[in-house]
Write an enzyme that holds these catalytic residues in place. Sequence first.
Site, short mmCIF file in Angstrom:
data_model
loop_
_atom_site.label_atom_id
_atom_site.label_comp_id
_atom_site.label_asym_id
_atom_site.label_seq_id
_atom_site.Cartn_x
_atom_site.Cartn_y
_atom_site.Cartn_z
N LYS A 1 0.83 -1.20 0.00
CA LYS A 1 0.00 0.00 0.00
C LYS A 1 0.86 1.25 0.00
O LYS A 1 0.64 2.17 -0.80
CB LYS A 1 -0.93 -0.01 1.22
N ARG B 1 -3.46 2.76 8.68
CA ARG B 1 -3.76 1.47 8.05
C ARG B 1 -2.51 0.61 7.90
O ARG B 1 -1.41 1.12 7.68
CB ARG B 1 -4.39 1.70 6.67
N GLY C 1 -8.04 -8.06 4.92
CA GLY C 1 -8.84 -8.16 6.14
C GLY C 1 -8.12 -8.76 7.33
O GLY C 1 -8.72 -8.98 8.37
N MET D 1 -5.33 -7.58 8.93
CA MET D 1 -4.77 -6.66 9.93
C MET D 1 -5.67 -5.44 10.07
O MET D 1 -6.74 -5.40 9.48
CB MET D 1 -3.36 -6.30 9.54
N ARG E 1 -2.97 -1.63 -6.51
CA ARG E 1 -2.11 -2.82 -6.44
C ARG E 1 -2.52 -3.77 -7.55
O ARG E 1 -3.62 -3.65 -8.11
CB ARG E 1 -2.24 -3.50 -5.09
N HIS F 1 -2.71 -45.21 -3.99
CA HIS F 1 -3.21 -45.76 -5.24
C HIS F 1 -4.33 -44.89 -5.82
O HIS F 1 -4.30 -44.51 -7.00
CB HIS F 1 -3.71 -47.18 -5.00
N ARG G 1 2.93 -47.56 -17.27
CA ARG G 1 2.96 -48.60 -16.24
C ARG G 1 2.21 -49.82 -16.78
O ARG G 1 0.98 -49.82 -16.82
CB ARG G 1 2.29 -48.11 -14.97
N ARG H 1 7.60 -49.25 -19.03
CA ARG H 1 8.25 -49.87 -17.89
C ARG H 1 7.80 -51.32 -17.76
O ARG H 1 6.61 -51.61 -17.83
CB ARG H 1 7.88 -49.12 -16.61
N SER I 1 15.25 -42.54 -15.52
CA SER I 1 14.04 -41.81 -15.18
C SER I 1 13.90 -41.88 -13.67
O SER I 1 13.83 -42.97 -13.10
CB SER I 1 12.83 -42.44 -15.87
N GLY J 1 12.26 -42.10 -10.45
CA GLY J 1 10.95 -42.48 -9.90
C GLY J 1 10.88 -41.91 -8.50
O GLY J 1 11.17 -42.58 -7.51
N THR J 2 10.50 -40.66 -8.43
CA THR J 2 10.62 -39.95 -7.15
C THR J 2 9.54 -40.34 -6.14
O THR J 2 9.63 -39.95 -4.99
CB THR J 2 10.62 -38.43 -7.38
N ASN J 3 8.54 -41.10 -6.58
CA ASN J 3 7.59 -41.61 -5.57
C ASN J 3 8.31 -42.60 -4.67
O ASN J 3 8.32 -42.48 -3.45
CB ASN J 3 6.41 -42.32 -6.24
N ASP J 4 8.92 -43.60 -5.31
CA ASP J 4 9.65 -44.59 -4.53
C ASP J 4 10.93 -43.99 -3.94
O ASP J 4 11.31 -44.33 -2.82
CB ASP J 4 9.99 -45.81 -5.39
N CYS K 1 9.62 -39.20 -13.50
CA CYS K 1 8.27 -39.69 -13.79
C CYS K 1 7.46 -39.93 -12.52
O CYS K 1 6.34 -40.42 -12.57
CB CYS K 1 8.31 -40.95 -14.64
N TYR L 1 13.74 -33.95 -19.35
CA TYR L 1 12.28 -33.83 -19.42
C TYR L 1 11.62 -34.16 -18.09
O TYR L 1 12.24 -34.76 -17.21
CB TYR L 1 11.71 -34.74 -20.51
#
Length: 869
Positions: free
Chosen positions: A25, A94, A103, A105, A338, A454, A560, A616, A762, A764-767, A829, A849
């Site tokens: 502001k 203000r 809203g 503060m 703003r 899952h 998969r 895979r 590749s 496999g960032t889940n595992d 992936c 990628y």
Amino acid sequence: VKYVYFFGNGKAEGDGSDKNLLGGKGAGLAEMTNLGIPVPPGFTITTEACIAYQKNKTYPEGMWEQTLEALKKLEETTKKKFGSNENPLLVSVRSGARVSMPGMMDTILNLGLNDETVKGLATSSNNERFAYDSYRRFIQMFSNVVLGVEHSKFEKLISEVKKGKGYSLDTDLTAEDWKGLVEKFKALVLNETGKPFPQDVMEQLKLAINAVFDSWDNQRAKTYRKINKIPDDWGTAVNVVAMVFGNMGNDSGTGVAFTRNPSTGEKEFFGEFLINAQGEDVVAGIRTPEPIARLKDEMPGVFAQLEEVYKKLESHYKDMQDIEFTVEKGVLYMLQTRSGKRTARAAVKIAYDMYKEGLIDKKTAVLRVAPEQVDQLLHPMIDPKEKYTSIAKGLPASPGAAVGRVVFTADDAESWAAKGEKVILVRDETSPEDIGGMHAAEGILTATGGMTSHAAVVARGMGKCCIVGCGAIHIDEEEKVFTVGNITVKEGDYITINGSTGEVILGKVKLVEPELSGEFAEILSWADEFRKLGVRTNSDTPHDSKVAREFGAEGIGLCRTEHMFFEGDRIDAVREMILANTEEERRKALAKVKPYQKEDFKGIFKAMDGFPVTIRLLDPPLHEFIPHTDEDIQKVANASGIPFDVLKKKRDELHEFNPMLGHRGCRLGITFPEIYEMQVYAIMEAACEVAKEGVKVYPEIMIPLVGHYKELEMLREMTVRVADEVMKQYGITLKYLVGTMIELPRAALTADEIAQYAEFFSFGTNDLTQTTLGLSRDDSGKFLPFYVEKGIYKEDPFVSLDVNGVGQLVEMGVTKGRKTRPDLKTGICGEHGGDPASIFFCHKVGLNYVSCSPYRVPVARLAAAHAAL
Ligand code: PEP
Ligand code: MG
């Protein structure tokens, strides 16, 4: 240190670039002043002063002196005097942080009024009613914000007077009425606080500044910061601005507006105003404001001025502005400007239009659309005009909204859907066997599971709305009901679920269809010009592959194959294979599965004509395929001719305590080579056959869960042997790659060895997240939200890559892998491939990628461009 910045008379000490110091502001007021736009004069006390004050609740040295100096300057500029009973200066106080926290503060208007100055205001304005109305507003606001007296107690006193006099509106009250109320208000304050309402204007100012500083740490503001990831140590600035009055009669008023429509993005001046009112009347909804276009008729001169100002502001800021203004006796004053908040749809339209108007360049246009936001545009959503209350909240696993009747089993979902019913599948959790039901349902709701459970992964893949881990619902599958507290929802009852927020709503709520407008497509194509990362998709079916292509996917990063095993009757053959005791029996069962796989691969290759397809080989723990009920075992016995008892014994043998760390991934390929062999035959035969039809195929065969290079060495040998044999048989040579997933810490640590046998990695960032953090991706949903709430992890590490931990392994994997094989292709992936923050990281470490579910592809294209810009 300079803590106070003055603005007025067309000149400001700060400017628009000082947002960090002056808050949004304050910076806007300074910038507008410098632009020659009419702004009432005032000064800003910096965020630095706030931070210093927070430490021991005292002003930093010099701040108060500088405030008094600025106040003096303000008196000179306005030719009014603070605390004078002739022509008193009144100010607003203000808050204003770096980013807007609507809203959260505090604000105080009309400060400087007391029993004496109010008389001066009455004389100078020649309007006694206005003066006492202002005074009572001030007492009300100040007492509420600074002294903690409840607003409603004042309102009650006003109501009593109105009732007594038979008035219906506040505007019916006369000067005398307000005078009487001021006395009552003061008595109330004395009664509530034990002290008289402060008459010393300097004391008023000090208390108000403190209150604004303190409001940075009120509970509301803290919560808002947490939700919006705003650091606690930014602090808020305090803006002290000479009051201008919108409540001085019918030639006065106040309003808020946007320079373009914030909901649709249309180029139209959009907003509302109220005649004869002060700012809080608009916000409080006491009176209904009128659309801004009407101002043209009511005050044409002011409207013309306002038009000039908003055009000037937009061309100066080169963005849609959200403005506040007040008109005092026909004179316009701007109180705020703003960048306006906007919907995804509006963000796209405004960025596109502004580029076409020549206001911004292409890069800026791309940067104006937030990747997180565009997800909104790709799924049906709840009509923003709808009002509803939710009964429970889970994790927002897959965005969009869905309406349907509750069913509790996948079979019911399928049979109801076959009869034309729209259903929501409600389960404790889903398993691969539920695929058909998930597909048939409009949306999925589970009581357990996390963001990579899952249900979550599959639903995102399908682009289907899904809520997981909704612990508040208790399912009784037997009785076919679920309960939330004392609410019972029966099978067949309608519910609406919002996968973007995790809300579960009773009954039907109206939805609106997604719009993939031409402008959105165009902005994405601009994004493609800037990004360095390729964007592929995770897809297992020809249909999903087509969807992903339409969204701009440049190939498949993860197919998969196991999902194909559950379609129709195939599962029986797959089970037969798994329960087989000898290689021969296994080969017999595999021969039944192969034609299906081949057909699926052909469909996918065709949909991805000209693009690489990473397939895979079988990955999941065997337990996912094993029949658990006697009925299912009997089915397998019938199909295979193997006795029931033998199968049952085999099932028990295959039981694993920790299947995720068990017999899965390449371990299956090592122990049952004929499974992987069959898959490679299916892939290569499919590739050769479609290639003969003229399709350009680039198969990439991927071995999962490798932890030791020798695993890959063995499986690579088999793959190459089979591929060569097939190509020879078909009489063609295809370019194909063999690579691996990096999803175990050991694989990342020994990536240099593994790269000898892999043409691509590749991640496999889940595992990899599961194994690095030692956190089960299936079970951690029960407590991980608590970890996030406590700030141990800033975000769910299964949603946004844990850059400090898992990220190191990814970076190491890339570096070590490329050392051995400089042209190694690298991608990701895991689910993180569709998360903007994780995509930034992938860009930074130089992956080639990212691959994500089809409906995340546009998000990834945009995020990849942002990362590169
Ligand atoms: C992964 O582990 O990141 C991965 C993509 O494989 P899946 O989710 O199928 O285990
Ligand atoms: Mg995996």
